[in-house]
Design a protein around this motif. Structure first.
Motif, PDB file in Angstrom:
ATOM      1  N   UNK A 187      44.859  32.964  53.657  1.00 42.41           N
ATOM      2  CA  UNK A 187      45.029  33.752  52.437  1.00 42.41           C
ATOM      3  C   UNK A 187      43.963  34.825  52.255  1.00 42.41           C
ATOM      4  N   UNK A 188      44.426  35.962  51.740  1.00 40.19           N
ATOM      5  CA  UNK A 188      43.541  37.085  51.489  1.00 40.19           C
ATOM      6  C   UNK A 188      43.337  37.325  49.993  1.00 40.19           C
ATOM      7  N   UNK A 189      43.871  36.444  49.170  1.00 38.04           N
ATOM      8  CA  UNK A 189      43.718  36.471  47.715  1.00 38.04           C
ATOM      9  C   UNK A 189      43.925  35.034  47.235  1.00 38.04           C
ATOM     10  N   UNK A 190      43.522  34.726  45.997  1.00 35.66           N
ATOM     11  CA  UNK A 190      43.732  33.363  45.500  1.00 35.66           C
ATOM     12  C   UNK A 190      45.193  32.920  45.598  1.00 35.66           C
ATOM     13  N   UNK A 191      46.113  33.838  45.378  1.00 35.35           N
ATOM     14  CA  UNK A 191      47.533  33.575  45.604  1.00 35.35           C
ATOM     15  C   UNK A 191      47.983  34.495  46.735  1.00 35.35           C
ATOM     16  N   UNK A 192      48.483  33.920  47.799  1.00 44.27           N
ATOM     17  CA  UNK A 192      48.984  34.705  48.941  1.00 44.27           C
ATOM     18  C   UNK A 192      50.162  33.933  49.519  1.00 44.27           C
ATOM     19  N   UNK A 193      51.338  34.393  49.152  1.00 38.53           N
ATOM     20  CA  UNK A 193      52.574  33.734  49.553  1.00 38.53           C
ATOM     21  C   UNK A 193      53.387  34.686  50.421  1.00 38.53           C
ATOM     22  N   UNK A 202      53.785  32.341  37.986  1.00 37.12           N
ATOM     23  CA  UNK A 202      53.093  32.882  36.810  1.00 37.12           C
ATOM     24  C   UNK A 202      52.255  34.117  37.152  1.00 37.12           C
ATOM     25  N   UNK A 203      52.764  34.950  38.065  1.00 33.86           N
ATOM     26  CA  UNK A 203      52.025  36.146  38.470  1.00 33.86           C
ATOM     27  C   UNK A 203      52.401  37.386  37.674  1.00 33.86           C
ATOM     28  N   UNK A 204      53.512  37.352  36.972  1.00 31.80           N
ATOM     29  CA  UNK A 204      54.024  38.551  36.315  1.00 31.80           C
ATOM     30  C   UNK A 204      53.068  39.048  35.233  1.00 31.80           C
ATOM     31  N   UNK A 205      52.559  38.169  34.402  1.00 27.71           N
ATOM     32  CA  UNK A 205      51.687  38.570  33.299  1.00 27.71           C
ATOM     33  C   UNK A 205      50.413  39.247  33.794  1.00 27.71           C
ATOM     34  N   UNK A 206      49.760  38.678  34.778  1.00 27.83           N
ATOM     35  CA  UNK A 206      48.505  39.219  35.287  1.00 27.83           C
ATOM     36  C   UNK A 206      48.707  40.344  36.301  1.00 27.83           C
ATOM     37  N   UNK A 207      49.858  40.374  36.922  1.00 24.38           N
ATOM     38  CA  UNK A 207      50.146  41.375  37.945  1.00 24.38           C
ATOM     39  C   UNK A 207      50.044  40.801  39.343  1.00 24.38           C
ATOM     40  N   UNK A 208      50.768  41.412  40.240  1.00 22.39           N
ATOM     41  CA  UNK A 208      50.776  40.985  41.638  1.00 22.39           C
ATOM     42  C   UNK A 208      51.111  42.182  42.508  1.00 22.39           C
ATOM     43  N   UNK A 258      54.463  39.874  51.747  1.00 26.63           N
ATOM     44  CA  UNK A 258      53.299  39.177  51.207  1.00 26.63           C
ATOM     45  C   UNK A 258      53.310  39.372  49.695  1.00 26.63           C
ATOM     46  N   UNK A 259      53.075  38.303  48.956  1.00 24.67           N
ATOM     47  CA  UNK A 259      52.861  38.396  47.515  1.00 24.67           C
ATOM     48  C   UNK A 259      51.410  37.992  47.267  1.00 24.67           C
ATOM     49  N   UNK A 260      50.634  38.939  46.727  1.00 21.59           N
ATOM     50  CA  UNK A 260      49.230  38.693  46.427  1.00 21.59           C
ATOM     51  C   UNK A 260      49.034  38.642  44.921  1.00 21.59           C
ATOM     52  N   UNK A 261      48.170  37.759  44.453  1.00 16.51           N
ATOM     53  CA  UNK A 261      47.851  37.686  43.040  1.00 16.51           C
ATOM     54  C   UNK A 261      46.638  36.813  42.819  1.00 16.51           C
ATOM     55  N   UNK A 262      46.355  36.590  41.533  1.00 16.65           N
ATOM     56  CA  UNK A 262      45.256  35.698  41.179  1.00 16.65           C
ATOM     57  C   UNK A 262      43.912  36.360  41.016  1.00 16.65           C
ATOM     58  N   UNK A 263      43.831  37.662  41.232  1.00 17.47           N
ATOM     59  CA  UNK A 263      42.582  38.404  41.062  1.00 17.47           C
ATOM     60  C   UNK A 263      42.908  39.897  41.035  1.00 17.47           C
ATOM     61  N   UNK A 264      41.980  40.740  40.544  1.00 19.18           N
ATOM     62  CA  UNK A 264      42.192  42.177  40.675  1.00 19.18           C
ATOM     63  C   UNK A 264      42.281  42.525  42.170  1.00 19.18           C
ATOM     64  N   UNK A 265      43.235  43.362  42.536  1.00 22.64           N
ATOM     65  CA  UNK A 265      43.526  43.592  43.947  1.00 22.64           C
ATOM     66  C   UNK A 265      42.971  44.895  44.520  1.00 22.64           C
ATOM     67  N   UNK A 266      42.351  45.700  43.713  1.00 21.81           N
ATOM     68  CA  UNK A 266      41.696  46.888  44.237  1.00 21.81           C
ATOM     69  C   UNK A 266      42.661  47.994  44.618  1.00 21.81           C
TER      70      UNK A 266
END
Length: 125
Positions: A42-48, A86-92, A112-120
Motif C-alpha cells: 500500500x501507498x496510502x492508508x487505504x489502497x485498494x 467510507x472514502x467519499x466524505x474525506x475524498x479519494x 487503484x483507489x487511494x484514501x485515508x490521508x491527504x494525497x498531494x
C-alpha cells in the motif's frame, strides 16, 4: 517492470491467478464483473485494487471489447468500494496506469483507489 499495454492479454499475470484462485488476496468486494482487494504494497492508508473479471490489458482494450454489462458492472464496483470504505466524505483518488510510460506493472486492467490521508499533487515531478 512496466508492461507493453499494446500486447495481447497474458493469462499468466498475477491478477489472472488471483481471479482463478491460484493466489490469495485480501478481498474487499466481489461480484460477477469485478474483484476488489487490498494492495499488498500500500501507498496510502487505504489502497485498494479493483479489477474486472474479464481478461483486459488496459482501459482502451476494456472499452473496445467488454460488454456494456461488464463496463457498467466494473464502474459500479469502483464506486461501491469507495462508498463502502467510507472514502467519499474525506475524498479519494482513482488511478489507472496504462502502458510503459505510466508504469503499468501488471498486464490486467486495474484501478487503484487511494484514501485515508491527504494525497498531494496529481503528478510527482
Amino acid at each position: 517492470m512496466p508492461i507493453d499495454a499494446t500486447q495481447p492479454y497474458d493469462d499468466s499475470n498475477i491478477f489472472a491467478k488471483i481471479l482463478r484462485g491460484e493466489l490469495p488476496c485480501n478481498k474487499v468486494y466481489e461480484d460477477e464483473h469485478a474483484l476488489a482487494f487490498h494492495d499488498i504494497n500500500p501507498m496510502a492508508p487505504v489502497h485498494i485494487l479493483v479489477i474486472p473479471k474479464g481478461g483486459y490489458v488496459s482501459w482502451d482494450d476494456f472499452s473496445e471489447r467488454a460488454s456494456d454489462a461488464e463496463i457498467a458492472g466494473f464502474t459500479r464496483a469502483v464506486g461501491k468500494v469507495a462508498r463502502d470504505g467510507a472514502m467519499v466524505t474525506q475524498g479519494y483518488r482513482l488511478l489507472a496506469n496504462i502502458g510503459k510510460r505510466a508504469g503499468q506493472e501488471v498486464g490486467h486492467l486495474h484501478v487503484h483507489i487511494f484514501g485515508g490521508q491527504p494525497l498531494g499533487p496529481m503528478l510527482a515531478k
